[in-house]
Design a protein around this motif. Structure first.
Motif, mmCIF file in Angstrom:
data_model
loop_
_atom_site.group_PDB
_atom_site.id
_atom_site.type_symbol
_atom_site.label_atom_id
_atom_site.label_comp_id
_atom_site.label_asym_id
_atom_site.label_seq_id
_atom_site.Cartn_x
_atom_site.Cartn_y
_atom_site.Cartn_z
ATOM 1 N N VAL A 1 0.746 -1.227 0.084
ATOM 2 C CA VAL A 1 -0.014 -0.079 -0.192
ATOM 3 C C VAL A 1 0.904 1.272 0.063
ATOM 4 O O VAL A 1 2.038 1.104 0.328
ATOM 5 C CB VAL A 1 -0.955 -0.012 1.326
ATOM 6 C CG1 VAL A 1 -2.065 -1.135 1.375
ATOM 7 C CG2 VAL A 1 -0.112 0.087 2.547
ATOM 8 N N ASN A 2 0.372 2.341 -0.280
ATOM 9 C CA ASN A 2 0.989 3.609 -0.225
ATOM 10 C C ASN A 2 0.151 4.650 0.903
ATOM 11 O O ASN A 2 -1.152 4.761 0.636
ATOM 12 C CB ASN A 2 0.784 4.331 -1.538
ATOM 13 C CG ASN A 2 1.599 3.833 -2.518
ATOM 14 O OD1 ASN A 2 2.791 3.103 -2.272
ATOM 15 N ND2 ASN A 2 1.341 3.920 -3.763
ATOM 16 N N ILE A 3 0.789 4.972 1.902
ATOM 17 C CA ILE A 3 0.124 5.955 2.962
ATOM 18 C C ILE A 3 0.503 7.299 2.616
ATOM 19 O O ILE A 3 1.682 7.790 2.364
ATOM 20 C CB ILE A 3 0.817 5.442 4.119
ATOM 21 C CG1 ILE A 3 0.575 3.971 4.631
ATOM 22 C CG2 ILE A 3 0.243 6.486 5.475
ATOM 23 C CD1 ILE A 3 1.178 3.698 5.905
ATOM 24 N N ILE A 4 -0.252 8.133 2.341
ATOM 25 C CA ILE A 4 -0.304 9.561 1.759
ATOM 26 C C ILE A 4 -0.750 10.501 2.926
ATOM 27 O O ILE A 4 -2.100 10.218 3.385
ATOM 28 C CB ILE A 4 -1.146 9.666 0.546
ATOM 29 C CG1 ILE A 4 -0.609 8.575 -0.581
ATOM 30 C CG2 ILE A 4 -1.076 11.065 0.077
ATOM 31 C CD1 ILE A 4 -1.617 8.805 -2.003
ATOM 32 N N TYR A 5 0.069 11.045 3.274
ATOM 33 C CA TYR A 5 -0.329 12.345 4.294
ATOM 34 C C TYR A 5 -0.460 13.700 3.748
ATOM 35 O O TYR A 5 0.526 14.106 3.065
ATOM 36 C CB TYR A 5 0.746 12.244 5.341
ATOM 37 C CG TYR A 5 0.531 12.984 6.655
ATOM 38 C CD1 TYR A 5 0.110 12.512 7.932
ATOM 39 C CD2 TYR A 5 0.863 14.529 6.631
ATOM 40 C CE1 TYR A 5 -0.193 13.396 8.814
ATOM 41 C CE2 TYR A 5 0.692 15.385 7.670
ATOM 42 C CZ TYR A 5 0.082 14.653 8.921
ATOM 43 O OH TYR A 5 -0.003 15.556 10.129
#
Length: 756
Positions: free
Chosen positions: A115-119
């Motif tokens: 997954v990609n965690i985008i903040y």
């Protein structure tokens, strides 16, 4: 009104005043406090302090120093940018994975999902997105909706300061392990003092690995199909061009012929065309071989092949010519004809270099060198017209005038050299005859004119028109003409069997020789120079040369000052020489650097930088009319034990320029006392005004010279010469105008320039 007593009934109320609050001093504009330019009192009334009567020139409140000293440079205030505008469209991206358990499956127990965690920095929200994978069988995309995610039971949301590489993060009960981040995230974290850990490798998914291992790669021996349409679209119009030689000189009536070989990359066909040569004697034809595939071995065919009525096909030919077989210097056989490749064009060389990684050899020079034809004999001149016109008519069928040197005509337009001639005496009556020779620098022709002489019996006028005069004994077809290098005083000229002697020349002739010395021999220039000197035409040149030599001698004398000065060795240097010991250069490195710096400052102080203004005062004669006898001067050589460690330069000595400055400074001081502070001027007796100057007075009898006692050095004179540089400059500031205003004799301190 102001004189009335403060009693009831004697006061007056202003009906226009209805506000009695204290006025504010700031305006609130867009959330910022802006001060008011004009302050007011209670109820918005004017304050008495704002009246003109309270204004003074020394008021520190209303005085603006920028009106006197100019605006000061100040750093502009940083612009305020809101948080949502500063971090708009800026996100921190972390790569992570989580393990999802798979119950009731004999093939797999868990899956690894990336997954990609985008903040989002603008509002501190987080979203989790899973990249889509083909044939995964899972619903992929956004896993966690964008929003603030709490990290503990207290409800505190996750912040970007809590993220790092290699850290476990729990979102809604799912634990994500971060493995990497992008470049912007690393730079942003580093700018805030957070260093990201090294990237980690994502563990493989066992189910995906098992599927990859189970897939077998099917191999086939069938050659790939030749996509003719693709080759046509990619290589259409791209042709490799070669130059080839077909040599048949070993046969009867054989010759060396040049052909062009064209290799078409679109279908691997070859065409051969003949390169036409002008006046070759052959009928032109388009092609020797039309586009076709050429076999490398054209005789390689089965013995039973019916070649009488059938042509070769791809089934019978083992190999055709390809681009790798066409190399410069190699011989190829075009249906039995040997052809040597000698050259190719630039496109072909680039194709071999970039596509096949083959560097073609340079071109082979096969053309025979042209033979030099013997020069055609020139016919003799028939005497009609000039020699140049006759030679020009032999070169072309049509009569055209010979070409002239246009550059020579433009550079030397209207420039002539004039000489005076006399006839080499054969008859006595020709002794008085004189002729003027005019040589044209633009055409190279000579013109001779005889000035008429009255009652001489000889008619003057034009003797020879503008024409080229050849030297006696030269080749008639390639004559050698007279040039200015052949003209000098006493030279003998033969013009059409008539002998002349040069006896004079213009001054312009010598000036032209000075400007172009490479065109004349040294003897000719020397001959003309001596003649001009005897005539008296070089008076100004001699004066300029003498002045130049005088200036050179003065410069050499100035440069020689100090070259023969004795170098005084210190006791320490003498000791080093006696002991044959070389001093350590690094030991006194700081000492030498400081010494060089002070010497440089001292040299700058000796330079004359002050320019004395136009004062209009007659020069003052400072020469004493009386002889002065000075006693012996004491030895001023400072020994090493007398000089301190910080003594590097002698005491400042006034230069001649500084002496002149001090003299005029004294004149300005007297003028300041007389003009600025008026005093009664004492009148002088008229007889006293006629007195002689001091240097014109006769010496009294008996005369005794003025005797000056011996000059003795005071005790500690060497230490007085030491130059000390103090940090405070109070003395220089205090004595800056002392020479002109305080009327106190002061020596130049060397730390400031004269101001007046």
């Amino acid at each position: 009104m102001s004189g009335l007593p403060k009693l009831p009934g004697f006061n007056f109320v202003d009906p226009t005043l209805s506000k009695f609050h204290l006025s504010h001093n700031f305006y609130c504009i867009n959330g910022y406090k802006v001060p008011k330019t004009i302050t007011s009192g209670v109820g918005g009334r004017e304050i008495d302090a704002n009246c003109v009567g309270y204004f003074s020139s020394s008021d520190p409140v209303r005085y603006d120093p920028s009106l006197t000293y100019g605006r000061t440079r100040s750093v502009a205030c940083s612009q305020f940018i809101p948080h949502f505008a500063l971090y708009d469209s800026k996100c921190l991206t972390f790569k992570a994975f989580f393990k999802q358990s798979v119950p009731e499956s004999p093939v797999e127990y868990y899956r690894v999902r990336k997954v990609n965690i985008i903040y989002f920095l603008e509002d501190d929200t987080i979203t989790v997105i899973e990249p889509r994978t083909l044939n995964s069988g899972l619903e992929q995309g956004r896993i966690v909706r964008r929003g603030k995610i709490p990290k503990n039971t207290a409800g505190d949301p996750w912040h970007w300061k809590d993220f790092n590489v290699g850290k476990d993060i729990c979102f809604n009960g799912v634990v994500y392990h971060t493995t990497d981040c992008d470049v912007f995230t690393k730079e942003f974290m580093r700018s805030h003092g957070l260093i990201m850990a090294d990237s980690e490798q994502t563990p493989p998914d066992p189910y995906t690995q098992a599927r990859e291992f189970s897939v077998q790669v099917h191999e086939t021996k069938t050659p790939p199909a030749d996509d003719k349409l693709r080759r046509f679209l990619e290589y259409d119009g791209k042709v490799l061009t070669f130059d080839a030689l077909y040599d048949t000189r070993d046969q009867e009536f054989g010759e060396l012929r040049v052909y062009g070989i064209l290799y078409y990359l679109a279908d691997d066909t070859i065409a051969v065309q003949e390169i036409k040569e002008p006046n070759g004697g052959r009928d032109p034809f388009p092609l020797l071989l039309r586009k076709t595939k050429v076999p490398k071995v054209w005789t390689d065919r089965p013995e039973t092949y019916p070649s009488v009525y059938l042509e070769l096909s791809d089934a019978e030919v083992t190999e055709y010519y390809q681009p790798k077989d066409l190399l410069i210097g190699e011989t190829i056989y075009i249906l039995g004809r040997p052809m040597l490749l000698v050259n190719c064009n630039e496109f072909t060389r680039n194709y071999y270099r970039k596509t096949l990684c083959i560097e073609q050899k340079p071109a082979i020079d096969f053309k025979p060198k042209p033979r030099k034809l013997p020069p055609a004999p020139m016919p003799p001149h028939d005497g009609i017209g000039s020699l140049q016109d006759s030679l020009q008519n032999t070169k072309k069928f049509s009569n055209t005038p010979p070409k002239k040197d246009v550059i020579r005509q433009l550079v030397n337009a209207n420039k002539h050299l004039r000489y005076m001639l006399k006839i080499d005496l054969v008859h006595p009556e020709d002794e008085i005859r004189r002729f003027i020779l005019r040589y044209s620098l633009s055409e190279g022709t000579c013109n001779i004119y005889e000035p008429p002489i009255r009652n001489s019996g000889v008619i003057g006028g034009k003797y020879l028109s503008d024409s080229l005069v050849s030297k006696p004994g030269s080749d008639p077809l390639n004559p050698d003409y007279y040039t200015p290098a052949d003209f000098y005083i006493g030279a003998l000229l033969v013009v059409h069997q008539q002998r002349f002697i040069i006896i004079d020349a213009d001054l312009y002739v010598y000036r032209y020789m000075q400007a172009n010395p490479e065109k004349f021999p040294c003897t000719v220039i020397e001959n003309i120079r001596n003649h001009m000197f005897n005539k008296g035409f070089l008076t100004e040149d001699i004066a300029e040369q003498l002045e130049k030599e005088c200036q050179d001698q003065k410069k050499a004398a100035r440069d020689a000052i100090g070259l023969e000065a004795d170098i005084v060795q210190t006791e320490l240097e003498k000791c080093f020489i006696e002991q044959k010991v070389k001093p350590d250069p690094d030991a006194d490195l700081e000492y030498e650097r400081k010494k060089a710096k002070i010497l440089e400052e001292y040299t700058e102080s000796l330079k004359h930088k002050y320019v004395v203004p136009e004062h209009g005062i007659d020069p003052v004669n400072l020469t004493c009319p009386y002889p002065i006898v000075i006693g012996e001067i004491a030895d001023k050589t400072c020994k090493e034990q007398d000089v301190g460690g910080d003594s590097f330069t002698p005491k400042h000595i006034d230069t001649p320029a500084e002496k002149v400055q001090k003299h005029y400074a004294e004149v300005y001081r007297k003028q300041h006392e007389i003009c600025d502070h008026p005093r009664p001027i004492e009148c002088e007796d008229p007889e006293a005004a006629k007195r002689l100057a001091a240097n014109q007075k006769p010496l009294p009898e008996p005369f005794e010279p003025i005797m000056v006692s011996n000059v003795e050095n005071p005790k500690g004179a060497c230490k007085v010469k030491a130059v000390h540089f103090a940090d405070d400059d109070k003395r220089c500031l205090r004595d800056k105008y002392d020479l002109c205003d305080h009327k106190t004799p002061k020596n130049h301190c060397g730390c400031t320039q004269y101001q007046k």
